[in-house]
Design an enzyme around this catalytic site. Structure first.
Site, short mmCIF file in Angstrom:
data_model
loop_
_atom_site.label_atom_id
_atom_site.label_comp_id
_atom_site.label_asym_id
_atom_site.label_seq_id
_atom_site.Cartn_x
_atom_site.Cartn_y
_atom_site.Cartn_z
N GLU A 1 0.84 -1.20 0.00
CA GLU A 1 0.00 0.00 0.00
C GLU A 1 0.87 1.24 0.00
O GLU A 1 1.78 1.36 0.83
CB GLU A 1 -0.89 0.05 1.25
CG GLU A 1 -1.96 -1.01 1.33
CD GLU A 1 -2.80 -0.86 2.59
OE1 GLU A 1 -2.49 0.02 3.43
OE2 GLU A 1 -3.76 -1.61 2.75
N CYS A 2 0.60 2.18 -0.89
CA CYS A 2 1.18 3.51 -0.89
C CYS A 2 2.71 3.46 -0.83
O CYS A 2 3.36 3.29 -1.86
CB CYS A 2 0.59 4.35 0.24
SG CYS A 2 0.76 6.13 -0.01
N ALA A 3 3.31 3.58 0.34
CA ALA A 3 4.76 3.50 0.44
C ALA A 3 5.29 2.19 -0.12
O ALA A 3 6.33 2.14 -0.78
CB ALA A 3 5.20 3.66 1.90
N SER B 1 -0.99 -0.78 -4.53
CA SER B 1 -1.92 0.31 -4.79
C SER B 1 -1.64 1.45 -3.83
O SER B 1 -1.03 1.26 -2.76
CB SER B 1 -3.36 -0.19 -4.59
OG SER B 1 -4.28 0.87 -4.47
#
Length: 457
Positions: free
Chosen positions: A336-338, A429
């Site tokens: 996720e993200c990072a 994502s």
């Protein structure tokens, strides 16, 4: 089960909720009480400070991500064994998910918890007007019990007297404390808000201690405890991760979960669900680990600030290579993200893991908001058509932003959007997910890890 509790709210962001809530948690813990800390909304950073103050995990209560029906059960789960619970609000008291009325607001959660609310009011630059402000908040929604006020950033004894006098005459809401301006409790910020506690180590501990001392010396703790005890019993059972997922068959798969300063964003319930699904959860720090934990059968890389540690992450070529090899061997990865940025080819020109064919860079633009997403393809997190709610919060951009098989689709005011990567054994994502709102994610990922572990063992 009845847990004494109160909600710390404010008329708007920036009034000092985090200072007061963290200080209150620390002050009550210093009295020897077991304090359960909670945060309304999706924010990861404030719960880190709460955890330092309480000595137990800070937990989020987000009615958008998890559903209103889960708020009381999640609260009771997190507060088990506590003497008192402190719930820090988000934004202004009545500010919720955009365009959805009260949903996920502090007021909404306070009503779901049947908890009294203490309003933190920034007293700077006002005197008698404070009474009109508090009266408005107290009368806006009769179902919200605004039971006290804590004044913040009070300039002097004279200023405090004027504020108290106005509130006594015009609001009917008692003043339970008044905090002077103090540079000692200031918490430094940067592009996405407060600097996480995990990054500040000794400085964070001192800041929390200073907050506790300030609140203990400025607030009527006995009155606040009495107020917390007026919260009635909740008609709910504690959330139980074991009731949400079935354990995998066979040997427990070992799932490595990235942590440390670069990947500090996580919800405690995510790991608890993986454990309930039969996995052995093993944390590791990509800044320092030279390889994945031995026997890793699944890898979870959550959110954080890899852009601030891009040089260190890039220099750790041995771990980057190990992650690339794990992905190439079919090892399941959820990012996720990072984690998405770390799995790409480059971040701000520095080599990353190269698992995904995308390049990331920092921008000036903040992407922020709740999302209602649908899975566009089958993936290791679930089948196509899976619907869930998530949250975006970043100042980076990936080019391209989606693979040939995007992870999610959702609709924005500007039109439909596809995002992320969901090919084969990797799901990555920008969307932050609270797995308590969609427990099947944990079950699916644990099953994928168990299958992979069974093949390589």
């Amino acid at each position: 089960m009845n847990i004494p509790r109160l909600v710390v709210a404010a008329p708007s962001s920036g009034a000092g909720k985090t200072t007061v809530a963290t200080g209150l948690i620390a002050a009550l813990a210093a009295r020897g009480l077991a304090v359960s800390p909670h945060k309304v909304g999706p924010d990861y950073i404030d719960p880190g400070y709460h955890a330092l103050a309480a000595g137990r995990p800070g937990r989020n209560l987000d009615a958008f991500l998890c559903g209103p029906e889960r708020i009381a059960p999640l609260f009771l789960h997190g507060a088990a064994g506590a003497d008192v619970a402190v719930v820090e609000g988000v934004m202004g008291l009545f500010d919720g998910a955009s365009g959805r009325g009260e949903l996920a607001s502090t007021a909404h959660v306070a009503k779901l918890l049947r908890a009294p609310v203490v309003l933190v009011v920034d007293g700077s630059s006002q005197s008698r007007s404070v009474a009109a402000l508090v009266h408005g908040f107290a009368s806006w929604d009769p179902q919200v019990r605004l039971a006290g006020v804590i004044l913040n950033r009070v300039a002097s004894d004279r200023h405090e007297h004027l504020l108290r006098e106005a509130l006594e005459e015009g609001s009917g809401v008692p003043v339970l404390g008044a905090l002077r301006r103090s540079a000692a409790v200031a918490t430094p910020s940067r592009h996405l808000g407060l600097i996480p506690a995990v990054e500040r180590s000794a400085e964070a501990l001192k800041a929390v201690a200073d907050m506790g001392e300030l609140v203990a010396s400025s607030v009527d703790l006995d009155a606040l405890l009495e107020l917390a005890r007026t919260a009635p019993e909740l008609d709910a059972e504690p959330w139980d991760p074991a009731a949400e997922v079935a354990p995998v068959t066979g040997a427990a798969p070992r799932i490595a979960v990235a942590g440390g300063p670069a990947f500090s964003f996580s919800y405690a319930e995510n790991a608890e669900l993986l454990g309930a699904a039969g996995a052995e959860v093993v944390p590791f720090d990509p800044l320092h680990a030279s390889t994945l934990p031995e026997g890793t059968a699944g890898l979870v890389i959550g959110g954080g600030f890899p852009e601030l540690y891009v040089r260190e992450l890039s220099r750790n070529a041995q771990l980057r290579g190990a992650i690339a090899d794990f992905a190439a061997s079919g090892g399941p990865i959820a990012a996720e993200c990072a984690g998405l940025l770390y799995l790409g080819r480059e971040l701000d020109g520095k080599p990353m893991c190269g698992v995904l064919d995308t390049t990331a860079r920092m921008t000036e633009r903040l992407t922020l908001g709740y999302r209602e997403a649908v899975a566009l393809h089958d993936s290791l997190l679930g089948p196509a058509g899976t619907r869930l709610r998530g949250h975006e919060f970043h100042r980076t951009v990936c080019e391209p932003g989606a693979g040939e098989l995007p992870a999610w689709g959702w609709r924005l005011p500007t039109g439909p959007r596809t995002e992320g990567f969901a090919a084969g054994n990797v799901h990555a994502s920008y969307l932050h997910l609270h797995w308590a709102g969609s427990p099947s994610l944990a079950a699916s990922f644990a099953a994928a890890a168990a299958e992979y572990g069974g093949h390589v063992s």
